[in-house]
Design a protein around this motif. Sequence first.
Motif, PDB file in Angstrom:
ATOM      1  N   TRP A 126     -56.451  32.306 -10.702  1.00 53.29           N
ATOM      2  CA  TRP A 126     -56.120  33.436  -9.822  1.00 53.29           C
ATOM      3  C   TRP A 126     -55.537  34.646 -10.555  1.00 53.29           C
ATOM      4  O   TRP A 126     -55.224  35.645  -9.918  1.00 53.29           O
ATOM      5  N   GLY A 127     -55.370  34.567 -11.867  1.00 54.75           N
ATOM      6  CA  GLY A 127     -54.651  35.608 -12.593  1.00 54.75           C
ATOM      7  C   GLY A 127     -55.485  36.846 -12.890  1.00 54.75           C
ATOM      8  O   GLY A 127     -56.697  36.774 -13.102  1.00 54.75           O
ATOM      9  N   HIS A 128     -54.805  37.990 -12.918  1.00 55.89           N
ATOM     10  CA  HIS A 128     -55.392  39.277 -13.293  1.00 55.89           C
ATOM     11  C   HIS A 128     -54.395  39.999 -14.201  1.00 55.89           C
ATOM     12  O   HIS A 128     -53.189  39.951 -13.986  1.00 55.89           O
ATOM     13  N   GLY A 129     -54.929  40.689 -15.226  1.00 58.22           N
ATOM     14  CA  GLY A 129     -54.085  41.513 -16.068  1.00 58.22           C
ATOM     15  C   GLY A 129     -53.432  40.791 -17.226  1.00 58.22           C
ATOM     16  O   GLY A 129     -52.458  41.279 -17.785  1.00 58.22           O
ATOM     17  N   SER A 130     -53.958  39.628 -17.648  1.00 62.09           N
ATOM     18  CA  SER A 130     -53.332  38.892 -18.744  1.00 62.09           C
ATOM     19  C   SER A 130     -53.531  39.573 -20.090  1.00 62.09           C
ATOM     20  O   SER A 130     -52.949  39.157 -21.090  1.00 62.09           O
ATOM     21  N   GLU A 131     -54.331  40.648 -20.136  1.00 63.47           N
ATOM     22  CA  GLU A 131     -54.495  41.382 -21.399  1.00 63.47           C
ATOM     23  C   GLU A 131     -53.208  42.048 -21.855  1.00 63.47           C
ATOM     24  O   GLU A 131     -53.119  42.537 -22.977  1.00 63.47           O
ATOM     25  N   VAL A 132     -52.188  42.041 -20.984  1.00 61.64           N
ATOM     26  CA  VAL A 132     -50.880  42.572 -21.379  1.00 61.64           C
ATOM     27  C   VAL A 132     -50.349  41.869 -22.617  1.00 61.64           C
ATOM     28  O   VAL A 132     -49.556  42.414 -23.382  1.00 61.64           O
ATOM     29  N   LEU A 133     -50.821  40.665 -22.857  1.00 60.95           N
ATOM     30  CA  LEU A 133     -50.309  39.885 -23.992  1.00 60.95           C
ATOM     31  C   LEU A 133     -50.698  40.471 -25.336  1.00 60.95           C
ATOM     32  O   LEU A 133     -50.125  40.120 -26.358  1.00 60.95           O
ATOM     33  N   LYS A 134     -51.677  41.346 -25.354  1.00 61.81           N
ATOM     34  CA  LYS A 134     -52.161  41.879 -26.627  1.00 61.81           C
ATOM     35  C   LYS A 134     -51.458  43.173 -27.034  1.00 61.81           C
ATOM     36  O   LYS A 134     -51.800  43.767 -28.041  1.00 61.81           O
ATOM     37  N   THR A 135     -50.463  43.600 -26.254  1.00 58.68           N
ATOM     38  CA  THR A 135     -49.944  44.951 -26.436  1.00 58.68           C
ATOM     39  C   THR A 135     -48.639  45.025 -27.200  1.00 58.68           C
ATOM     40  O   THR A 135     -48.074  46.099 -27.316  1.00 58.68           O
ATOM     41  N   HIS A 136     -48.134  43.906 -27.715  1.00 59.93           N
ATOM     42  CA  HIS A 136     -46.841  43.976 -28.393  1.00 59.93           C
ATOM     43  C   HIS A 136     -46.986  43.669 -29.879  1.00 59.93           C
ATOM     44  O   HIS A 136     -48.020  43.194 -30.336  1.00 59.93           O
ATOM     45  N   GLN A 137     -45.927  43.954 -30.637  1.00 63.09           N
ATOM     46  CA  GLN A 137     -45.926  43.687 -32.072  1.00 63.09           C
ATOM     47  C   GLN A 137     -45.746  42.195 -32.326  1.00 63.09           C
ATOM     48  O   GLN A 137     -44.925  41.540 -31.716  1.00 63.09           O
TER      49      GLN A 137
END
Length: 420
Positions: A305-316
Amino acid sequence: MSTSSSLQPPPPDPDGHSMSPLPSPELLQPVPQGYVRLLLLPKKGFYLEIPIPCIQSLCLRPLKYLTFLAWSILGQEGTLAAPHTPEPIPFQDLTGNLVDGGIYSYILTSALADAEDLSRAVDLEVIKYKSAVTSQTNTTRDDFRTRLLERDGFCVFTGYADGFTEAVHIIPFSRWFEALVRSRRAYDESVDDLTDINDVRNGLHLVSLLPRSFDQRGVVILKTPNLYLDVADVPPRAQRDEPFDPSLSYPPNDRYSLQWLVDPGRGGRAVPSNLDAAFKTQSQQPPPSALLLHYIYGAAAITQWGHGSEVLKTHQHPARPKAPEPAPMGPKRSNHNRTIATQKHDAAQNQNQHHASKPTSDKEQTDGPDRTVDSEHNRQWLVEDLVYRLWLNAPDAKEYRRKEKEEKDNNVDRWRRGIS
């Protein structure tokens, strides 16, 4: 056994954490009819969109169920805010029905909590190597299987005997197993000695048609009571087809309920949702770990059901440790190897690096016409990593890491004084 007295969540913190973070505009777009949206990291666009009939089939208290889902994913205590209001719903009032098309928010209740901070998270490029380890649903140490048979005897949900069952690891990768356990507060069990992937608490005996769906996060196990759900919040126990063996019994105060998050097809008739696990009455082996089951439940919810898990790629990313190695294994019975899938994942990663500015479709060719990479399939590589990373930001996990660093620093100081 009720959770309301012993495991009731704390009230919202008065220092500004009783209000929901302002979500991005796209999260406020209309929700399809028959669904609800659960905002997890509103500022980062991370949410679940869940079919209401599925929720109703799994839990009699759907608002409490949404709260449980958010907690199992984020690893931090919180409460729910209803549509069109930033104010949290008091825990004792989480008994109403869902609003069709409603947008709910999960509000953290601790001033120390920060689900938006992913700076201490583990590098996905490191964790992905776990998937190259042979799946341990069919390949286990002999003593692991022996201890599971001593505790379970049969498939814990159907009662099918050994020969039609498989010994299944709840967490099927070993490199960060201990760190994962330490990253989450254990509310109703002791996990101080849960350090080995082949611990019997990390396993179950399942009928052979279930392990593949379990690996793919289509079926999960809900342990109640937990911080948010009581045993009475789960629909009545489904009936087994097999006669109930007299050597087995259901746990007197707990339920381990099998639940399908997807349409199980024909398999759902043989193994329906809300079958409860039964174990050998005389066994001295401990039951499956609630902490591990909650972790996998959260990972499965994101998978489906998840959406937007690409947030994980945005940090150092922090400095990377060595690539993980498989846990020591016993003789192979059969081999469910994920190496090919891992190679496809790596190919997709390389393709994205070379064509970062090029829009990609759901299916993209790599290295020839016979090799394709499904973008939705690749999402599954990120899911368990996401839950792990979010758990690492829970206050208990940060305190554990602080004490661990302090102990290491003290050991180094003592060593230096000893050689000076």
